[in-house]
Design a protein around this motif. Structure first.
Motif, PDB file in Angstrom:
ATOM      1  N   SER A  51      -3.527   0.133   1.191  1.00 43.09           N
ATOM      2  CA  SER A  51      -3.388   0.247   0.198  1.00 43.09           C
ATOM      3  C   SER A  51      -2.273   0.916  -0.436  1.00 43.09           C
ATOM      4  CB  SER A  51      -4.311   2.415  -0.570  1.00 43.09           C
ATOM      5  OG  SER A  51      -5.356   2.145  -0.828  1.00 43.09           O
ATOM      6  N   LEU A  88      -7.788   1.228  -2.750  1.00 42.30           N
ATOM      7  CA  LEU A  88      -7.123  -0.132  -2.420  1.00 42.30           C
ATOM      8  C   LEU A  88      -7.877  -1.036  -3.190  1.00 42.30           C
ATOM      9  CD1 LEU A  88      -6.427  -1.622  -0.679  1.00 42.30           C
ATOM     10  CD2 LEU A  88      -8.213  -2.339   0.638  1.00 42.30           C
ATOM     11  N   ARG A  91      -5.977  -0.362  -6.912  1.00 41.32           N
ATOM     12  CA  ARG A  91      -4.698  -0.755  -6.277  1.00 41.32           C
ATOM     13  C   ARG A  91      -4.539  -2.181  -6.440  1.00 41.32           C
ATOM     14  NH1 ARG A  91      -1.359   3.410  -3.452  1.00 41.32           N
ATOM     15  NH2 ARG A  91      -2.359   4.938  -4.136  1.00 41.32           N
TER      16      ARG A  91
END
Length: 606
Positions: A51, A88, A91
């Motif tokens: 991430s 994650l 993002r």
């Protein structure tokens, strides 16, 4: 971590030790094998590290890495690990022009929980986590949509392509729709809510029309399929409402009915959970969807009850609004003839069956319909006489008025002001007109209407004794009137077992109706009990009626002919004619096959 990912862009420059670490990370991110507690902790650590390094990930050099991420089934992850993975994903979705579609598709793929076992069911552990997981999925999708302006449009396309199909597993179908409707809130609902609801209604309708009448009428033909509506009063002792066993008999093993039943529960629960402002928005969207898709589907038996239930949540605003909405379709010339015919069927059935609609609303709508009929008669009086089949919308509207009064006349008579309004309606002019609606509408409805109207003192205003005898004599010998009337009653008794609990409390069964001639103290009126069981020709049902509003006049005539509902002579007909009680009120009027006749919809209306 970031340096290793960066160096992987040029494999021949990668330090062997970094490459070894990268390969280990790929194995850690591989979710195809069950993980121990230590492996899960390491997996979560890798996700958090990734991430922080999303800008270093490149689809050209890290294909295996991305494949491991996008193929994850979050249902098998612990909550903390799931949260790290979804962070994650959100993002990665924000990386410009890179992974948005893949991220959205991964989240939508997880709308469906694992399906296991020979019976293709959701395992208990997944059921217990479903609400929690759906909340996280919807939250991630909302975060992405807030971050990436293109996301809602792309999400609509992905959901469209991922929608359950007719023959998909029931558990998969219900879970997908349940999670999808979770997006229909707040800003996300404003962006894609209309599309989501349209997809759901399309799915409900597709399932509905694939429940054939043969599926419903699989029991003995000498048993009325709506005997279950005659509210087995002893069923109150069971505590689960009447009709459960009967419904099981009708739909046992019917996959489409079972799927539709489950989906109706999901949609009703969604509507029930909305606050007033959101409910009003949803209602406006549903009206548009109803007008565009459901209104013309004459083979739909249950999907339309979504509108019924929505209206019951706010009778004053939504309930009355839907009645006015349908009436405007009938009385205005904006819609095609088939839509107007369907709308008058809907408004007649709705006002009769919706217990939450007040008597004053019923009278207001009846006045609009009667005024339209009178204007139509005035218009026709200025023209040369034309064949009866040219006036189908007129006859359908007259029949709807009579049908509503069969259910609501007694309750209207209890209010002096409403009684006065009803008695001032020009029924005399309407029923004495040369178009003779009393001779064309279904005799079971005409007879019941005349019986109640006579007892209430309304019938004497426009039917003299000689004419009344002639009407009763003619119609008792002709099942369906002089000519067939293309008509159906879309809000007839609801037969789906699980979702019945949302409809029943607000539904008026014929056995509940207090007629003008009934004795309030008599609970054993056999004639009343027969009125909800239609004497229909089982062999005359046709489930292949298709409507093309773009067809030419000849095709439209034939289409409307195929939609005819007048029952034919059959053993049920003979039973009805031999009985002392005569014809009974139809509980459901259905499409039937009949010899083609040249029925037109071309008669102009004012």
């Amino acid at each position: 971590m970031g340096e290793s990912l960066y160096n992987c862009k040029e494999p021949f420059l990668v330090d062997p030790r970094d490459l070894e670490q990268y390969e280990k990370m790929l194995k850690t991110l591989d979710t195809s094998k069950r993980k121990s507690a230590d492996d899960e902790a390491l997996y979560m650590t890798c996700l958090k590290a990734l991430s922080d390094a999303v800008s270093k990930i490149d689809i050209m050099y890290h294909h295996s890495l991305l494949n491991n991420i996008f193929s994850v089934r979050i249902w098998y992850l612990q909550r903390d690990t799931m949260v790290a993975l979804l962070d994650l994903i959100t993002r990665l979705a924000a990386v410009a022009d890179q992974y948005l579609r893949e991220c959205l598709q991964m989240l939508v793929n997880n709308f469906t929980p694992p399906i296991v076992g020979e019976r293709n069911e959701v395992p208990p552990w997944a059921v217990s986590r479903k609400k929690d997981i759906f909340s996280y999925l919807c939250g991630s999708l909302k975060t992405i949509s807030d971050t990436v302006p293109l996301a809602p449009r792309m999400l609509r396309d992905i959901i469209d392509r991922s929608m359950p199909k007719l023959f998909d597993n029931k558990a998969k179908m219900i879970s997908f729709v349940e999670c999808m409707l979770g997006l229909d809130t707040d800003r996300m609902g404003d962006l894609i809510g209309a599309i989501l609801l349209a997809k759901v209604v399309d799915l409900l309708t597709e399932l509905d029309v694939n429940i054939t009448w043969e599926d419903i009428l699989q029991e003995e033909h000498d048993k009325g399929i709506f005997e279950m509506e005659l509210e087995d009063l002893d069923a109150d002792d069971d505590g689960d409402g009447f009709g459960q066993a009967g419904t099981k008999v009708c739909f046992g093993g019917n996959a489409c009915a079972e799927k539709l039943d489950g989906l109706m529960v999901v949609v009703c629960e969604h509507l029930k959970s909305l606050d007033r402002q959101c409910l009003y928005k949803e209602f406006d969207i549903l009206k548009t969807i109803f007008r565009a898709s459901l209104l013309r589907v004459h083979r739909s038996k249950f999907a339309q009850f979504i509108m019924f239930y929505t209206c019951s949540l706010d009778p004053k605003t939504l309930g009355e609004g839907f009645a006015v909405f349908l009436t405007d379709i009938v009385t205005e010339k904006k819609d095609d003839p088939i839509s107007r015919m369907s709308a008058v069927s809907y408004v007649g059935s709705y006002l009769s069956r919706a217990r939450f609609i007040s008597a004053d609303t019923v009278v207001t709508i009846l006045k609009k319909l009667v005024d339209w009929c009178v204007d139509y008669c005035d218009h026709q009086s200025k023209r040369e006489a034309t064949p009866i089949p040219n006036h189908q919308l007129f006859y359908a509207t007259c029949q709807a008025v009579m049908y509503v009064l069969c259910f609501r006349l007694r309750s209207i008579m209890d209010y002096p002001n409403l009684k006065s309004d009803l008695f001032h309606m020009p029924f005399g002019f309407l029923f004495r007109h040369r178009l003779e609606p009393l001779k064309v509408c279904l005799p079971s409805i005409v007879n019941e209407f005349l019986r109640q109207a006579k007892d209430a003192g309304l019938v004497a205003a426009f039917v003299d004794p000689a004419a009344e005898d002639a009407i009763e004599s003619d119609l008792s010998r002709t099942f369906g009137g002089i000519n067939r009337l293309d008509m159906f009653f879309p809000f007839d008794p609801y037969l789906l077992k699980e979702s019945d609990r949302y409809i029943r409390p607000n539904f008026e069964f014929w056995s509940m109706v207090k007629t003008t001639y009934s004795d309030d103290t008599d609970d054993d009126d056999d004639e009343l009990e027969d009125l909800d069981a239609p004497e229909m020709n089982v062999g005359s049902l046709d489930d292949h009626v298709e409507i093309d509003i773009n067809s030419d006049d000849d095709d439209l005539e034939y289409t409307m002919n195929k939609m005819s509902i007048t029952p034919h002579h059959s053993f049920l007909h003979q039973m009805a004619m031999d009985s002392d009680g005569g014809l009974s009120m139809p509980a459901r009027i259905r499409p039937s096959t009949s010899p083609p006749s040249r029925w037109a919809m071309s008669g102009e209306s004012p």
